[in-house]
Scaffold this motif. Structure first.
Motif, PDB file in Angstrom:
ATOM      1  N   UNK A 236     -20.289  10.933  21.432  1.00 50.00           N
ATOM      2  CA  UNK A 236     -21.101  11.974  20.794  1.00 50.00           C
ATOM      3  C   UNK A 236     -20.281  13.236  20.551  1.00 50.00           C
ATOM      4  N   UNK A 237     -19.499  13.639  21.552  1.00 52.07           N
ATOM      5  CA  UNK A 237     -18.701  14.863  21.408  1.00 52.07           C
ATOM      6  C   UNK A 237     -17.518  14.648  20.472  1.00 52.07           C
ATOM      7  N   UNK A 238     -16.976  13.454  20.466  1.00 53.82           N
ATOM      8  CA  UNK A 238     -15.879  13.109  19.560  1.00 53.82           C
ATOM      9  C   UNK A 238     -16.272  13.377  18.113  1.00 53.82           C
ATOM     10  N   UNK A 239     -17.503  13.078  17.784  1.00 54.55           N
ATOM     11  CA  UNK A 239     -17.995  13.289  16.428  1.00 54.55           C
ATOM     12  C   UNK A 239     -18.402  14.740  16.185  1.00 54.55           C
ATOM     13  N   UNK A 240     -19.267  15.265  17.067  1.00 52.85           N
ATOM     14  CA  UNK A 240     -19.946  16.522  16.759  1.00 52.85           C
ATOM     15  C   UNK A 240     -19.003  17.720  16.700  1.00 52.85           C
ATOM     16  N   UNK A 241     -18.189  17.913  17.732  1.00 52.33           N
ATOM     17  CA  UNK A 241     -17.379  19.125  17.784  1.00 52.33           C
ATOM     18  C   UNK A 241     -16.350  19.156  16.659  1.00 52.33           C
ATOM     19  N   UNK A 242     -15.849  18.008  16.257  1.00 46.43           N
ATOM     20  CA  UNK A 242     -14.852  17.974  15.193  1.00 46.43           C
ATOM     21  C   UNK A 242     -15.470  18.055  13.804  1.00 46.43           C
ATOM     22  N   UNK A 243     -16.727  17.657  13.673  1.00 44.16           N
ATOM     23  CA  UNK A 243     -17.435  17.913  12.414  1.00 44.16           C
ATOM     24  C   UNK A 243     -17.469  19.409  12.122  1.00 44.16           C
ATOM     25  N   UNK A 244     -17.690  20.216  13.159  1.00 44.09           N
ATOM     26  CA  UNK A 244     -17.747  21.659  12.976  1.00 44.09           C
ATOM     27  C   UNK A 244     -16.398  22.232  12.559  1.00 44.09           C
ATOM     28  N   UNK A 245     -15.304  21.584  12.958  1.00 42.56           N
ATOM     29  CA  UNK A 245     -13.985  22.059  12.527  1.00 42.56           C
ATOM     30  C   UNK A 245     -13.788  21.826  11.037  1.00 42.56           C
ATOM     31  N   UNK A 246     -14.097  20.617  10.578  1.00 36.20           N
ATOM     32  CA  UNK A 246     -13.802  20.257   9.191  1.00 36.20           C
ATOM     33  C   UNK A 246     -14.814  20.846   8.209  1.00 36.20           C
ATOM     34  N   UNK A 247     -16.044  21.116   8.671  1.00 36.36           N
ATOM     35  CA  UNK A 247     -17.018  21.669   7.737  1.00 36.36           C
ATOM     36  C   UNK A 247     -16.612  23.075   7.309  1.00 36.36           C
ATOM     37  N   UNK A 248     -15.894  23.814   8.154  1.00 33.60           N
ATOM     38  CA  UNK A 248     -15.422  25.136   7.756  1.00 33.60           C
ATOM     39  C   UNK A 248     -14.506  25.037   6.539  1.00 33.60           C
ATOM     40  N   UNK A 249     -13.583  24.073   6.561  1.00 30.64           N
ATOM     41  CA  UNK A 249     -12.673  23.885   5.434  1.00 30.64           C
ATOM     42  C   UNK A 249     -13.452  23.502   4.181  1.00 30.64           C
ATOM     43  N   UNK A 250     -14.506  22.710   4.373  1.00 32.43           N
ATOM     44  CA  UNK A 250     -15.297  22.234   3.238  1.00 32.43           C
ATOM     45  C   UNK A 250     -16.068  23.373   2.571  1.00 32.43           C
ATOM     46  N   UNK A 251     -16.710  24.236   3.356  1.00 28.51           N
ATOM     47  CA  UNK A 251     -17.555  25.271   2.746  1.00 28.51           C
ATOM     48  C   UNK A 251     -16.752  26.508   2.328  1.00 28.51           C
ATOM     49  N   UNK A 252     -15.485  26.585   2.717  1.00 33.86           N
ATOM     50  CA  UNK A 252     -14.640  27.654   2.192  1.00 33.86           C
ATOM     51  C   UNK A 252     -14.053  27.287   0.830  1.00 33.86           C
ATOM     52  N   UNK A 253     -14.061  25.987   0.526  1.00 35.39           N
ATOM     53  CA  UNK A 253     -13.568  25.529  -0.776  1.00 35.39           C
ATOM     54  C   UNK A 253     -14.691  25.583  -1.810  1.00 35.39           C
ATOM     55  N   UNK A 254     -14.340  25.379  -3.066  1.00 33.82           N
ATOM     56  CA  UNK A 254     -15.354  25.334  -4.124  1.00 33.82           C
ATOM     57  C   UNK A 254     -16.194  24.071  -3.976  1.00 33.82           C
ATOM     58  N   UNK A 255     -17.495  24.092  -4.316  1.00 31.91           N
ATOM     59  CA  UNK A 255     -18.196  25.152  -5.057  1.00 31.91           C
ATOM     60  C   UNK A 255     -18.788  26.255  -4.181  1.00 31.91           C
ATOM     61  N   UNK A 256     -18.554  26.205  -2.844  1.00 31.70           N
ATOM     62  CA  UNK A 256     -19.206  27.167  -1.959  1.00 31.70           C
ATOM     63  C   UNK A 256     -18.423  28.474  -1.878  1.00 31.70           C
ATOM     64  N   UNK A 257     -17.134  28.389  -1.623  1.00 35.01           N
ATOM     65  CA  UNK A 257     -16.270  29.561  -1.631  1.00 35.01           C
ATOM     66  C   UNK A 257     -16.634  30.633  -0.625  1.00 35.01           C
ATOM     67  N   UNK A 258     -17.033  30.238   0.580  1.00 36.59           N
ATOM     68  CA  UNK A 258     -17.402  31.217   1.595  1.00 36.59           C
ATOM     69  C   UNK A 258     -16.166  31.882   2.195  1.00 36.59           C
ATOM     70  N   UNK A 259     -16.339  33.094   2.699  1.00 36.42           N
ATOM     71  CA  UNK A 259     -15.241  33.786   3.378  1.00 36.42           C
ATOM     72  C   UNK A 259     -15.040  33.178   4.764  1.00 36.42           C
ATOM     73  N   UNK A 260     -13.985  33.639   5.447  1.00 36.77           N
ATOM     74  CA  UNK A 260     -13.705  33.106   6.780  1.00 36.77           C
ATOM     75  C   UNK A 260     -14.873  33.340   7.732  1.00 36.77           C
ATOM     76  N   UNK A 261     -15.383  34.557   7.757  1.00 39.28           N
ATOM     77  CA  UNK A 261     -16.483  34.843   8.672  1.00 39.28           C
ATOM     78  C   UNK A 261     -17.762  34.127   8.241  1.00 39.28           C
ATOM     79  N   UNK A 262     -18.044  34.106   6.950  1.00 40.52           N
ATOM     80  CA  UNK A 262     -19.234  33.395   6.475  1.00 40.52           C
ATOM     81  C   UNK A 262     -19.193  31.925   6.866  1.00 40.52           C
TER      82      UNK A 262
END
Length: 411
Positions: A236-262
């Protein structure tokens, strides 16, 4: 079923619970602050965003195996001293982060910090079980896990804020100040007296001690239900905690383009897990662990799949659902292990957490392969494969428990 309304029996118990919960927050702030700074780390040390996730993986790796050492140490000298000493050394180690000149140097410091971060999670549940009433221990465990969640959220958001507004050296200085203040308060709150593990009072030679330690670990590893609980938490932890790492890269890219803090605001989704952890003790008493394991699995599957919908709202809702399912799983595993361990309690908890954090350390490189192939869609595919393994493990645990019940009824 009696109403679950335990009460505190003494001022010392209150102080112990507050102290260990605050210590837990200090630990998880230090563990996860750099996860909230991954894009900044990639830029500052000139590495890829995916490579920057190794900062979390290496810390989780050394933390995982150090848990076993602290379980042995606390059985020998008590629970209090290892917690206090490791926390003060952790505060001092943050000074080294400010002087890290390369990514390799940063990794080495984080490897060291993984060793120091292990004491509190390795010892806390055994400490609770020895000092608290068995029924109230469930409630204390739930509050403790809730503190884990709050510490994780605070650390990641703090990391995002620092990445947005502060330099590297200033950020590490702030982490040192926060840690120092937290450790000082924990040291003040911790009761000065403790119930010593009985093994401390025994005068035995080192060869016999080593044999006892080995037998203690093997006692729990030979228990099929314990092994399955360890695997459930790790997957469970193998999946969940690392999903949170990669989702940051995903939502900072287009089409979302969020800032680091966002982008780090996605970690607020942990709040659903905090709420689930708070309610978990009452649910475990009322329904038992197995039904909750199944509900939690369904939540993690639904939340992961929902993130494939190409909107920011769907991603946020998906992570809220996944976090709720994960923390429910973690609470069930923690309580299951603590209650089932009638002896060698610190070893039982440390084995569970070793698998738990080993899962976190392996999950980063594992999901990184899927990220390189298909970015976030690939991460979802990799996550679903882990959830299939989790389904099989939960099914096996339920089947084994049913067999035990059937045998007891025949007897």
């Amino acid at each position: 079923m009696t109403e679950f309304t335990p009460t505190l029996r003494s001022h010392a118990e209150t102080r112990l619970i507050w102290a260990l919960c605050l210590a837990s927050m200090v630990i998880y702030i230090n563990l996860y602050t750099l996860q909230g700074m991954l894009p900044s780390i990639a830029e500052h040390f000139d590495v890829s965003g995916a490579q920057a996730t190794l900062v979390l993986s290496v810390t989780s790796f050394t933390l995982a195996f150090s848990l076993l050492f602290y379980a042995l140490l606390s059985d020998r000298i008590g629970r209090l001293a290892p917690i206090v000493m490791s926390l003060w050394l952790l505060a001092a180690s943050n000074i080294l982060l400010a002087f890290a000149q390369s990514f390799d140097a940063l990794v080495w410091v984080r490897l060291l910090q993984g060793i120091l971060l292990a004491a509190v999670p390795a010892i806390s549940m055994a400490y609770f079980k020895e000092q608290l009433d068995p029924v109230f221990m469930l409630k204390a465990a739930a509050v403790y896990i809730m503190a884990n969640s709050i510490g994780g959220i605070a650390g990641r958001l703090l990391g995002g804020l620092m990445a947005q507004y502060l330099s590297w050296q200033s950020s590490m200085g702030l982490i040192f100040i926060v840690t120092f203040m937290g450790v000082a308060f924990v040291t003040y709150l911790l009761p000065r007296r403790e119930i010593k593990p009985s093994v401390i009072k025994e005068k035995i030679n080192w060869r016999r001690k080593a044999k006892q330690d080995f037998n203690g670990f093997m006692f729990h590893l030979s228990d099929t239900q314990m092994r399955l609980a360890y695997i459930i938490g790790g997957l469970a932890f193998m999946m969940m905690v690392n999903q949170f790492s990669f989702i940051q890269l995903h939502i900072m890219a287009e089409p979302y383009g969020l800032s680091r803090f966002q982008a780090t605001l996605i970690f607020l989704c942990y709040l659903s897990g905090t709420f689930a952890a708070w309610l978990s003790a009452k649910w475990i008493v009322r329904y038992g662990s197995m039904p909750l394991f199944r509900v939690a699995l369904c939540l993690m599957v639904a939340g992961t799949l929902l993130t494939l919908v190409d909107t920011l709202t769907a991603i946020v809702v998906g992570f809220l659902i996944t976090a709720c399912g994960f923390f429910l799983t973690h609470s069930c595993c923690n309580s299951f292990v603590a209650i089932r361990a009638t002896s060698h309690r610190a070893k039982a908890t440390s084995l569970y957490l070793c698998c738990y954090y080993l899962g976190a350390s392996l999950g980063g490189p594992y999901l990184m392969l899927f990220w390189h192939k298909a970015e976030w869609n690939g991460v979802v595919v990799g996550s679903m494969s882990l959830l299939v393994l989790l389904l099989v493990t939960i099914w096996r645990l339920g089947k084994h428990q049913k067999q035990v019940i059937d045998v007891s009824e025949v007897d």
